[in-house]
Design a protein around this motif. Sequence first.
Motif, PDB file in Angstrom:
ATOM      1  N   CYS A 124      44.653  34.759  51.530  1.00  0.00           N
ATOM      2  CA  CYS A 124      44.025  36.235  51.259  1.00  0.00           C
ATOM      3  C   CYS A 124      42.869  36.122  52.537  1.00  0.00           C
ATOM      4  O   CYS A 124      42.987  37.274  53.011  1.00  0.00           O
ATOM      5  CB  CYS A 124      43.214  36.461  50.085  1.00  0.00           C
ATOM      6  SG  CYS A 124      44.539  36.183  48.593  1.00  0.00           S
ATOM      7  N   ASN A 125      42.441  35.111  52.607  1.00  0.00           N
ATOM      8  CA  ASN A 125      41.174  35.203  53.718  1.00  0.00           C
ATOM      9  C   ASN A 125      41.903  35.352  55.123  1.00  0.00           C
ATOM     10  O   ASN A 125      41.436  35.998  55.931  1.00  0.00           O
ATOM     11  CB  ASN A 125      40.249  33.899  53.577  1.00  0.00           C
ATOM     12  CG  ASN A 125      39.279  34.257  52.345  1.00  0.00           C
ATOM     13  OD1 ASN A 125      38.781  35.146  52.343  1.00  0.00           O
ATOM     14  ND2 ASN A 125      39.069  33.179  51.589  1.00  0.00           N
TER      15      ASN A 125
ATOM     16  N   VAL B  46      38.503  33.887  47.122  1.00  0.00           N
ATOM     17  CA  VAL B  46      38.342  32.337  47.336  1.00  0.00           C
ATOM     18  C   VAL B  46      39.887  31.806  47.836  1.00  0.00           C
ATOM     19  O   VAL B  46      40.175  30.725  48.000  1.00  0.00           O
ATOM     20  CB  VAL B  46      38.262  31.618  45.906  1.00  0.00           C
ATOM     21  CG1 VAL B  46      36.633  32.020  45.575  1.00  0.00           C
ATOM     22  CG2 VAL B  46      39.197  32.088  45.015  1.00  0.00           C
ATOM     23  N   CYS B  47      40.879  32.696  47.958  1.00  0.00           N
ATOM     24  CA  CYS B  47      42.256  32.481  48.214  1.00  0.00           C
ATOM     25  C   CYS B  47      42.408  32.190  49.892  1.00  0.00           C
ATOM     26  O   CYS B  47      42.049  32.978  50.665  1.00  0.00           O
ATOM     27  CB  CYS B  47      43.238  33.560  47.804  1.00  0.00           C
ATOM     28  SG  CYS B  47      44.757  33.358  48.751  1.00  0.00           S
ATOM     29  N   ASN B  48      42.811  31.183  50.369  1.00  0.00           N
ATOM     30  CA  ASN B  48      42.691  30.889  51.919  1.00  0.00           C
ATOM     31  C   ASN B  48      43.926  31.949  52.330  1.00  0.00           C
ATOM     32  O   ASN B  48      43.471  32.559  53.614  1.00  0.00           O
ATOM     33  CB  ASN B  48      43.200  29.571  52.181  1.00  0.00           C
ATOM     34  CG  ASN B  48      41.994  28.636  52.044  1.00  0.00           C
ATOM     35  OD1 ASN B  48      40.963  28.897  52.003  1.00  0.00           O
ATOM     36  ND2 ASN B  48      42.359  27.263  51.769  1.00  0.00           N
TER      37      ASN B  48
ATOM     38  N   ASP C  83      41.446  38.620  46.877  1.00  0.00           N
ATOM     39  CA  ASP C  83      40.701  37.492  46.453  1.00  0.00           C
ATOM     40  C   ASP C  83      40.027  36.679  47.168  1.00  0.00           C
ATOM     41  O   ASP C  83      40.605  36.021  48.367  1.00  0.00           O
ATOM     42  CB  ASP C  83      42.174  36.563  45.870  1.00  0.00           C
ATOM     43  CG  ASP C  83      41.768  35.414  45.136  1.00  0.00           C
ATOM     44  OD1 ASP C  83      40.521  34.861  45.319  1.00  0.00           O
ATOM     45  OD2 ASP C  83      42.748  34.587  44.554  1.00  0.00           O
TER      46      ASP C  83
ATOM     47  N   ASP D 115      46.517  39.894  40.255  1.00  0.00           N
ATOM     48  CA  ASP D 115      45.930  38.947  41.463  1.00  0.00           C
ATOM     49  C   ASP D 115      46.248  39.476  42.542  1.00  0.00           C
ATOM     50  O   ASP D 115      46.568  38.776  43.628  1.00  0.00           O
ATOM     51  CB  ASP D 115      46.200  37.632  41.169  1.00  0.00           C
ATOM     52  CG  ASP D 115      47.565  37.141  41.087  1.00  0.00           C
ATOM     53  OD1 ASP D 115      48.549  38.251  41.340  1.00  0.00           O
ATOM     54  OD2 ASP D 115      47.878  35.900  40.836  1.00  0.00           O
TER      55      ASP D 115
ATOM     56  N   LYS E 157      42.334  26.962  48.108  1.00  0.00           N
ATOM     57  CA  LYS E 157      41.414  27.881  47.878  1.00  0.00           C
ATOM     58  C   LYS E 157      40.077  27.256  48.338  1.00  0.00           C
ATOM     59  O   LYS E 157      39.719  26.220  48.247  1.00  0.00           O
ATOM     60  CB  LYS E 157      41.624  28.528  46.356  1.00  0.00           C
ATOM     61  CG  LYS E 157      41.439  27.396  45.177  1.00  0.00           C
ATOM     62  CD  LYS E 157      41.472  28.200  43.938  1.00  0.00           C
ATOM     63  CE  LYS E 157      40.524  27.890  42.960  1.00  0.00           C
ATOM     64  NZ  LYS E 157      40.862  28.566  41.808  1.00  0.00           N
ATOM     65  N   LYS E 158      39.131  28.161  48.178  1.00  0.00           N
ATOM     66  CA  LYS E 158      37.677  27.912  48.721  1.00  0.00           C
ATOM     67  C   LYS E 158      36.944  27.925  47.314  1.00  0.00           C
ATOM     68  O   LYS E 158      37.376  28.596  46.192  1.00  0.00           O
ATOM     69  CB  LYS E 158      37.162  28.816  49.720  1.00  0.00           C
ATOM     70  CG  LYS E 158      37.706  29.072  50.987  1.00  0.00           C
ATOM     71  CD  LYS E 158      37.341  29.838  51.692  1.00  0.00           C
ATOM     72  CE  LYS E 158      37.765  30.278  53.110  1.00  0.00           C
ATOM     73  NZ  LYS E 158      38.061  29.312  53.839  1.00  0.00           N
TER      74      LYS E 158
ATOM     75  N   ARG F  86      50.383  30.516  46.034  1.00  0.00           N
ATOM     76  CA  ARG F  86      49.366  30.814  47.279  1.00  0.00           C
ATOM     77  C   ARG F  86      48.332  29.917  47.110  1.00  0.00           C
ATOM     78  O   ARG F  86      47.856  29.187  48.323  1.00  0.00           O
ATOM     79  CB  ARG F  86      48.858  32.142  47.221  1.00  0.00           C
ATOM     80  CG  ARG F  86      47.619  32.377  46.325  1.00  0.00           C
ATOM     81  CD  ARG F  86      47.255  33.995  46.469  1.00  0.00           C
ATOM     82  NE  ARG F  86      46.184  34.326  45.647  1.00  0.00           N
ATOM     83  CZ  ARG F  86      46.488  34.711  44.254  1.00  0.00           C
ATOM     84  NH1 ARG F  86      47.614  34.724  43.919  1.00  0.00           N
ATOM     85  NH2 ARG F  86      45.267  34.964  43.471  1.00  0.00           N
ATOM     86  N   TYR F  87      47.783  29.456  46.071  1.00  0.00           N
ATOM     87  CA  TYR F  87      46.912  28.224  46.101  1.00  0.00           C
ATOM     88  C   TYR F  87      47.305  26.973  46.269  1.00  0.00           C
ATOM     89  O   TYR F  87      46.646  26.174  47.000  1.00  0.00           O
ATOM     90  CB  TYR F  87      46.101  28.233  44.500  1.00  0.00           C
ATOM     91  CG  TYR F  87      45.240  29.423  44.312  1.00  0.00           C
ATOM     92  CD1 TYR F  87      44.403  30.202  45.265  1.00  0.00           C
ATOM     93  CD2 TYR F  87      45.049  30.063  43.058  1.00  0.00           C
ATOM     94  CE1 TYR F  87      43.618  31.062  45.015  1.00  0.00           C
ATOM     95  CE2 TYR F  87      44.240  30.902  42.770  1.00  0.00           C
ATOM     96  CZ  TYR F  87      43.513  31.723  43.657  1.00  0.00           C
ATOM     97  OH  TYR F  87      42.800  32.586  43.337  1.00  0.00           O
TER      98      TYR F  87
ATOM     99  N   CYS G 234      33.430  32.500  47.855  1.00  0.00           N
ATOM    100  CA  CYS G 234      33.980  33.771  48.829  1.00  0.00           C
ATOM    101  C   CYS G 234      34.020  33.674  50.336  1.00  0.00           C
ATOM    102  O   CYS G 234      33.031  32.807  50.883  1.00  0.00           O
ATOM    103  CB  CYS G 234      33.716  34.880  48.607  1.00  0.00           C
ATOM    104  SG  CYS G 234      34.219  35.542  46.696  1.00  0.00           S
TER     105      CYS G 234
END
Length: 139
Positions: A21-22, A17-19, A15, A62, A122-123, A116-117, A126
């Motif tokens: 995940c990044n 946009v997920c912090n 994902d 997701d 989230k951003k 998670r969000y 991406c």
Amino acid sequence: MIGDLPENKKIVLFDGVCNLCNQTVNCIIAHDKKDIFRFVALDSVMGKAILNHLRIDVANTDSVILYNPGKAYYLKSDSVIEIARNLSGLPAMLTVFQIFPRRLRDELYDFISRNRYRWFGKKNDCLLPSENTLRKFIK
């Protein structure tokens, strides 16, 4: 399009946009000493093509997905464990969770995923990789 994937690389779909995940992607890059992984955002053109190829309904996942082209793919906690098998350092210790039943691992995974969000944010856009890591991302 799927034929354009690099040979002998495992693809991590995430994902974008997920912090959390990044941060996970950055951790994988830092501990991927054998240069095994490439990364694709789930909502990118290539991400959607891979999901379609694997017949995974994007509306029902997701998850971080690990795709080993032509061999296998892994979802939820299985993807985390399979990624960890190929890493160095502390992240490799995540393989210890394989001793627990998949159902239990996936329940924990889903709980974190649902929150998670809220927990990590989230951003709006991406992840933009640095020049040093740009080659690890597939558009």
